[in-house]
Design a protein around this motif. Structure first.
Motif, PDB file in Angstrom:
ATOM      1  N   PRO A 175       0.988  -1.048  -0.118  1.00  0.00           N
ATOM      2  CA  PRO A 175      -0.394  -0.185   0.031  1.00  0.00           C
ATOM      3  C   PRO A 175       0.954   1.405   0.016  1.00  0.00           C
ATOM      4  O   PRO A 175       2.243   1.210   0.323  1.00  0.00           O
ATOM      5  CB  PRO A 175      -0.777  -0.044   1.224  1.00  0.00           C
ATOM      6  N   GLU A 176       0.152   2.363  -0.462  1.00  0.00           N
ATOM      7  CA  GLU A 176       0.934   3.578  -0.516  1.00  0.00           C
ATOM      8  C   GLU A 176       1.126   4.065   0.891  1.00  0.00           C
ATOM      9  O   GLU A 176       0.432   4.009   2.056  1.00  0.00           O
ATOM     10  CB  GLU A 176       0.131   4.714  -1.005  1.00  0.00           C
ATOM     11  N   PRO A 177       2.406   4.498   1.417  1.00  0.00           N
ATOM     12  CA  PRO A 177       2.763   4.865   2.933  1.00  0.00           C
ATOM     13  C   PRO A 177       1.899   5.870   3.232  1.00  0.00           C
ATOM     14  O   PRO A 177       1.470   6.710   2.284  1.00  0.00           O
ATOM     15  CB  PRO A 177       4.123   5.210   2.689  1.00  0.00           C
ATOM     16  N   GLU A 178       1.537   6.094   4.564  1.00  0.00           N
ATOM     17  CA  GLU A 178       0.486   6.848   5.025  1.00  0.00           C
ATOM     18  C   GLU A 178       1.531   8.415   5.136  1.00  0.00           C
ATOM     19  O   GLU A 178       2.843   8.340   5.343  1.00  0.00           O
ATOM     20  CB  GLU A 178       0.081   6.650   6.299  1.00  0.00           C
ATOM     21  N   LYS A 179       0.873   9.534   5.280  1.00  0.00           N
ATOM     22  CA  LYS A 179       1.633  10.868   5.538  1.00  0.00           C
ATOM     23  C   LYS A 179       2.051  10.767   6.888  1.00  0.00           C
ATOM     24  O   LYS A 179       1.386  10.171   7.906  1.00  0.00           O
ATOM     25  CB  LYS A 179       0.667  11.867   5.378  1.00  0.00           C
ATOM     26  N   LYS A 180       3.241  11.474   7.127  1.00  0.00           N
ATOM     27  CA  LYS A 180       3.880  11.495   8.261  1.00  0.00           C
ATOM     28  C   LYS A 180       4.140   9.984   9.042  1.00  0.00           C
ATOM     29  O   LYS A 180       3.927   9.803  10.049  1.00  0.00           O
ATOM     30  CB  LYS A 180       3.088  12.431   9.300  1.00  0.00           C
ATOM     31  N   SER A 181       4.821   9.021   8.004  1.00  0.00           N
ATOM     32  CA  SER A 181       4.957   7.846   8.598  1.00  0.00           C
ATOM     33  C   SER A 181       6.554   7.495   8.138  1.00  0.00           C
ATOM     34  O   SER A 181       7.147   8.230   7.203  1.00  0.00           O
ATOM     35  CB  SER A 181       4.079   6.800   8.007  1.00  0.00           C
ATOM     36  N   ALA A 182       7.074   6.555   8.388  1.00  0.00           N
ATOM     37  CA  ALA A 182       8.393   5.974   8.334  1.00  0.00           C
ATOM     38  C   ALA A 182       8.553   4.540   8.938  1.00  0.00           C
ATOM     39  O   ALA A 182       7.926   4.203   9.717  1.00  0.00           O
ATOM     40  CB  ALA A 182       9.542   6.723   9.033  1.00  0.00           C
ATOM     41  N   CYS A 183       9.317   3.780   8.055  1.00  0.00           N
ATOM     42  CA  CYS A 183       9.450   2.429   8.494  1.00  0.00           C
ATOM     43  C   CYS A 183      11.190   2.148   8.458  1.00  0.00           C
ATOM     44  O   CYS A 183      11.553   2.547   7.521  1.00  0.00           O
ATOM     45  CB  CYS A 183       8.946   1.439   7.451  1.00  0.00           C
ATOM     46  N   ARG A 184      11.381   1.566   9.424  1.00  0.00           N
ATOM     47  CA  ARG A 184      12.840   1.017   9.745  1.00  0.00           C
ATOM     48  C   ARG A 184      12.929  -0.407  10.069  1.00  0.00           C
ATOM     49  O   ARG A 184      12.239  -0.709  10.615  1.00  0.00           O
ATOM     50  CB  ARG A 184      13.470   1.926  10.810  1.00  0.00           C
ATOM     51  N   TYR A 185      14.206  -0.997   9.380  1.00  0.00           N
ATOM     52  CA  TYR A 185      14.540  -2.166   9.585  1.00  0.00           C
ATOM     53  C   TYR A 185      15.942  -2.474  10.031  1.00  0.00           C
ATOM     54  O   TYR A 185      16.825  -1.735   9.692  1.00  0.00           O
ATOM     55  CB  TYR A 185      14.585  -3.018   7.974  1.00  0.00           C
ATOM     56  N   GLY A 186      16.256  -3.141  10.907  1.00  0.00           N
ATOM     57  CA  GLY A 186      17.452  -3.760  11.711  1.00  0.00           C
ATOM     58  C   GLY A 186      17.580  -5.053  11.669  1.00  0.00           C
ATOM     59  O   GLY A 186      16.604  -5.883  11.704  1.00  0.00           O
ATOM     60  N   TYR A 187      18.533  -5.614  11.928  1.00  0.00           N
ATOM     61  CA  TYR A 187      19.092  -7.133  12.355  1.00  0.00           C
ATOM     62  C   TYR A 187      20.299  -7.055  13.182  1.00  0.00           C
ATOM     63  O   TYR A 187      21.033  -6.272  13.007  1.00  0.00           O
ATOM     64  CB  TYR A 187      19.182  -7.925  11.088  1.00  0.00           C
ATOM     65  N   ILE A 188      20.764  -8.139  13.707  1.00  0.00           N
ATOM     66  CA  ILE A 188      21.780  -8.272  14.436  1.00  0.00           C
ATOM     67  C   ILE A 188      22.263  -9.826  14.103  1.00  0.00           C
ATOM     68  O   ILE A 188      21.205 -10.747  14.318  1.00  0.00           O
ATOM     69  CB  ILE A 188      21.711  -8.390  15.757  1.00  0.00           C
ATOM     70  N   GLY A 189      23.488 -10.143  13.755  1.00  0.00           N
ATOM     71  CA  GLY A 189      24.143 -11.309  13.379  1.00  0.00           C
ATOM     72  C   GLY A 189      25.301 -11.628  14.392  1.00  0.00           C
ATOM     73  O   GLY A 189      25.472 -10.596  15.152  1.00  0.00           O
TER      74      GLY A 189
END
Length: 294
Positions: A175-189
Motif C-alpha cells: 500500500p501507499e505509505p501514509e503521510k507522516k510515516s516512516a519504516c525502519r528495518y534492523g538486524y543483528i548477526g
C-alpha cells in the motif's frame, strides 16, 4: 558428493502453463524461481521432488511497478538484487530495499527472488519482516482464479505457507505509505559476513497531523518465532502518545516479553531476547524521528 535426485524438468512459457503444470503434478513437483534454497535442500537430500517447474523466465511474474498514491506491485520472480537497487522502491519503501541488500551475498541476491524468499518461509528470512511492517499482501494464483492474503497470514511457520495445491505466488502488493510515516528495518548477526540473522525487526510508525503524537505503529520481529511475530503490546503502549525515553524503554521490555526465541547454533534464546529489546528501542526511536521529518 551431493548429487541431485533424478527428476523431470519443465520450463513453462506462460503463467497459465505454469499453473496447469502445478495443478497436474501436484505435490510431486517443486517450483523453482531462483533456486538458492531449493537446490541446496535437494543436494542435502531434504527433499526429492519427482519434477521441477522452472518459472524463473516468466516475464509475467517479474517487475516492479510504483504508482503515485497507489502503492507498488512486485512480481514474485523479481530478484532480490532488483529490489535492492530499485530507486522507485527506495523512495517509499526503504526498509524493504535495505532488508533486500542484507540478504546473503551479491551472487545470491542476483538469483534469489522475493517470492522464493517468502515461500521458503524461514523464520530468519529478511524480506517478510519488512513486508509485513509495510502492510504488504501476496497474490496467489491458480487456474481457478486469484486470492489475496496479508504476508503474515501467508507464512504459517518454518518452511510452511498458505499455498494450496495448484497455486503459485504471483505478486506482492504494497500500500501507499501514509503521510507522516516512516519504516525502519534492523538486524543483528554474530559476525560481519554472509549469515542468517540471529534476530531481525521492522517498525512502521505513523504520526498524527501534529507531527508528534503517534497515530499507529506496527513492530514485526523475525527469527524469534516460527513465523513473523507482530507485537500487540507496542501499539497499546504508543498509540495516542508522544515518544519519550521512558516509553522507549517500555517498548523494549514489551517486545522482549512477546518474543518466543529458541537457542540454536546462531544464538541462545537469552541473547535473542536481549537483541529484541535493543532493536525495538533503536528502531522505534529512528522511525519516530524520521516520521517527524516526513
Amino acid at each position: 558428493m551431493n548429487i541431485l535426485n533424478q527428476f523431470d524438468y519443465y520450463a513453462p512459457k506462460t503463467k497459465k502453463e505454469a499453473m496447469e503444470l502445478v495443478k497436474s503434478l501436484g505435490d510431486k513437483a517443486k517450483v523453482l524461481a531462483g533456486g538458492t534454497d531449493l537446490i541446496i535442500m535437494m543436494k542435502e537430500k531434504m527433499i526429492k521432488p519427482e519434477a521441477i517447474i522452472d518459472i524463473s523466465e516468466l516475464s509475467e511474474l517479474k517487475g516492479i511497478v510504483c504508482e503515485g498514491g497507489k502503492g507498488a506491485r512486485i512480481g514474485a520472480c523479481t530478484t532480490i538484487s532488483e529490489i535492492e537497487f530499485s530507486k522507485e522502491l527506495a523512495a517509499k519503501y526503504g526498509a524493504l530495499t535495505y532488508a533486500a541488500g542484507e540478504l546473503g551475498s551479491n551472487q545470491v541476491r542476483v538469483m534469489a527472488t522475493i517470492g522464493g524468499n517468502c515461500c521458503h518461509s524461514s523464520p530468519a528470512a529478511e524480506t517478510p519482516t519488512s513486508l509485513s511492517a509495510l502492510g504488504a499482501s501476496v497474490v496467489l494464483g491458480s487456474l481457478e482464479g486469484e486470492r489475496e492474503l496479508p504476508i503474515e497470514e501467508f507464512i504459517l511457520g518454518n518452511r510452511k505457507n498458505a499455498l494450496e495445491l495448484g497455486e503459485i505466488l504471483v505478486e506482492f502488493i504494497l500500500p501507499e505509505p501514509e503521510k507522516k510515516s516512516a519504516c525502519r528495518y534492523g538486524y543483528i548477526g554474530l559476525r560481519d559476513a554472509m549469515e542468517i540473522d540471529a534476530v531481525n525487526m521492522a517498525v512502521n510508525l505513523v504520526l498524527e497531523q501534529d507531527g508528534e503524537t503517534i497515530k499507529d505503529v506496527k513492530l514485526v520481529m523475525g527469527s524469534v518465532s516460527p513465523r513473523p511475530l507482530i507485537s500487540e503490546k507496542t501499539p497499546a503502549l504508543l498509540k495516542g502518545r508522544k515518544l519519550t525515553e521512558e516509553l522507549i524503554l517500555q517498548v523494549g521490555e514489551a517486545a522482549q516479553n512477546e518474543a518466543k526465541p529458541i537457542s540454536d547454533v546462531r544464538a541462545s534464546a537469552e541473547y535473542r531476547r536481549d537483541v529484541v529489546g535493543a532493536l525495538a528501542r533503536r528502531l522505534v526511536k529512528e522511525a519516530y524521528e524520521a516520521a517527524k521529518e516526513a
